[in-house]
Motif scaffolding. Structure first.
Motif, PDB file in Angstrom:
ATOM      1  N   MET A  34       0.823  -1.207   0.000  1.00 46.07           N
ATOM      2  CA  MET A  34       0.000   0.000   0.000  1.00 46.07           C
ATOM      3  C   MET A  34       0.858   1.258   0.000  1.00 46.07           C
ATOM      4  O   MET A  34       0.619   2.188  -0.769  1.00 46.07           O
ATOM      5  CB  MET A  34      -0.915   0.022   1.228  1.00 46.07           C
ATOM      6  N   LEU A  35       1.852   1.282   0.874  1.00 47.96           N
ATOM      7  CA  LEU A  35       2.700   2.464   0.990  1.00 47.96           C
ATOM      8  C   LEU A  35       3.578   2.656  -0.238  1.00 47.96           C
ATOM      9  O   LEU A  35       3.743   3.776  -0.726  1.00 47.96           O
ATOM     10  CB  LEU A  35       3.557   2.361   2.258  1.00 47.96           C
ATOM     11  N   PRO A  40       5.364   6.303  -4.161  1.00 51.77           N
ATOM     12  CA  PRO A  40       6.432   5.598  -4.886  1.00 51.77           C
ATOM     13  C   PRO A  40       7.839   6.178  -4.691  1.00 51.77           C
ATOM     14  O   PRO A  40       8.813   5.447  -4.856  1.00 51.77           O
ATOM     15  CB  PRO A  40       5.996   5.684  -6.349  1.00 51.77           C
ATOM     16  N   GLU A  41       7.959   7.431  -4.321  1.00 56.13           N
ATOM     17  CA  GLU A  41       9.285   8.018  -4.132  1.00 56.13           C
ATOM     18  C   GLU A  41       9.814   7.829  -2.707  1.00 56.13           C
ATOM     19  O   GLU A  41      10.898   8.290  -2.379  1.00 56.13           O
ATOM     20  CB  GLU A  41       9.265   9.519  -4.462  1.00 56.13           C
ATOM     21  N   SER A  42       9.050   7.188  -1.878  1.00 56.82           N
ATOM     22  CA  SER A  42       9.436   6.988  -0.488  1.00 56.82           C
ATOM     23  C   SER A  42      10.162   5.673  -0.284  1.00 56.82           C
ATOM     24  O   SER A  42      10.085   4.777  -1.104  1.00 56.82           O
ATOM     25  CB  SER A  42       8.196   7.007   0.410  1.00 56.82           C
ATOM     26  N   GLY A 117      -8.492   4.470   3.192  1.00 62.44           N
ATOM     27  CA  GLY A 117      -8.554   5.032   4.536  1.00 62.44           C
ATOM     28  C   GLY A 117      -7.171   5.354   5.087  1.00 62.44           C
ATOM     29  O   GLY A 117      -6.950   6.410   5.683  1.00 62.44           O
ATOM     30  N   LEU A 118      -6.247   4.431   4.895  1.00 58.08           N
ATOM     31  CA  LEU A 118      -4.881   4.620   5.391  1.00 58.08           C
ATOM     32  C   LEU A 118      -4.210   5.816   4.716  1.00 58.08           C
ATOM     33  O   LEU A 118      -3.641   6.681   5.382  1.00 58.08           O
ATOM     34  CB  LEU A 118      -4.072   3.342   5.166  1.00 58.08           C
ATOM     35  N   VAL A 119      -4.278   5.873   3.393  1.00 58.85           N
ATOM     36  CA  VAL A 119      -3.636   6.963   2.655  1.00 58.85           C
ATOM     37  C   VAL A 119      -4.315   8.297   2.973  1.00 58.85           C
ATOM     38  O   VAL A 119      -3.638   9.311   3.146  1.00 58.85           O
ATOM     39  CB  VAL A 119      -3.618   6.671   1.140  1.00 58.85           C
ATOM     40  N   SER A 120      -5.633   8.304   3.091  1.00 65.29           N
ATOM     41  CA  SER A 120      -6.341   9.539   3.445  1.00 65.29           C
ATOM     42  C   SER A 120      -5.897  10.046   4.808  1.00 65.29           C
ATOM     43  O   SER A 120      -5.669  11.246   4.997  1.00 65.29           O
ATOM     44  CB  SER A 120      -7.848   9.311   3.438  1.00 65.29           C
ATOM     45  N   GLN A 121      -5.764   9.146   5.774  1.00 64.20           N
ATOM     46  CA  GLN A 121      -5.314   9.532   7.108  1.00 64.20           C
ATOM     47  C   GLN A 121      -3.882  10.063   7.062  1.00 64.20           C
ATOM     48  O   GLN A 121      -3.569  11.073   7.683  1.00 64.20           O
ATOM     49  CB  GLN A 121      -5.404   8.358   8.074  1.00 64.20           C
ATOM     50  N   LEU A 122      -3.027   9.387   6.317  1.00 66.86           N
ATOM     51  CA  LEU A 122      -1.643   9.845   6.180  1.00 66.86           C
ATOM     52  C   LEU A 122      -1.580  11.243   5.571  1.00 66.86           C
ATOM     53  O   LEU A 122      -0.857  12.112   6.061  1.00 66.86           O
ATOM     54  CB  LEU A 122      -0.846   8.889   5.303  1.00 66.86           C
TER      55      LEU A 122
END
Length: 127
Positions: A34-35, A40-42, A117-122
Motif C-alpha cells: 500500500m505504501l 512511490p518516491e518513499s 482510509g490509510l492513505v487519506s489519514q496519512l
C-alpha cells in the motif's frame, strides 16, 4: 489504487520513510505494498522482530512514519521509549488496533484497514 507524489520527493532526495514493525507476514506485506504504491518516491522498511524494529526506529526523524500493533507498546517498555524518542525527533507513529494509553503522540488505525482510509489519514496528518 491511490498514488501520491506531492511533498514526497524533492530534487531526487527521499523526504519520507515508512517503517513497518509487524510479525504477521500478510499485514506486513499489505502495508508495504500500500505504501509503496501510494508513495512511490518513499523508502519503505519492514521488520518482523522487535530487535530489527528498534534498530530502524533509532534512525528515524522528521519525515519518518512508523506503523506497529498497539498491543506491542504495552508489553515492551524499550519499544515504547524508542517510539517516544522518535516522536520527539518528528516521526509520526501509527498504532494498528485498539486504542490504548501510550506515553507518546500516537495515532490509531482500526483493523482491518483499507488503502483508501490509510492513505487519506496519512495525507491529513502529513500536510
Amino acid at each position: 489504487m491511490l498514488r501520491v507524489s506531492r511533498g514526497v520527493c524533492e530534487g531526487g532526495v527521499v523526504l519520507r520513510q515508512f517503517i513497518i514493525l509487524e510479525a504477521e507476514p500478510v499485514v506486513r506485506i499489505d502495508l508495504d505494498e500500500m505504501l509503496t504504491s501510494a508513495f512511490p518516491e518513499s523508502a519503505v522498511h519492514a521488520a518482523d522482530t522487535i530487535t530489527a524494529g528498534l534498530a530502524l526506529i533509532a534512525e528515524t526523524g522528521s519525515g519518518s512514519v512508523i506503523f506497529l500493533r498497539s498491543a506491542l507498546t504495552q508489553s515492551i517498555s524499550e519499544l515504547s521509549s524508542g517510539l517516544a524518542q522518535a516522536t520527539e525527533r518528528g516521526a509520526l507513529v501509527y498504532l494498528l488496533g485498539d486504542p490504548i494509553s501510550v506515553s507518546f503522540d500516537g495515532r490509531f488505525i482500526d483493523l482491518p484497514f483499507s488503502q483508501e482510509g490509510l492513505v487519506s489519514q496519512l495525507l491529513a496528518d502529513l500536510i
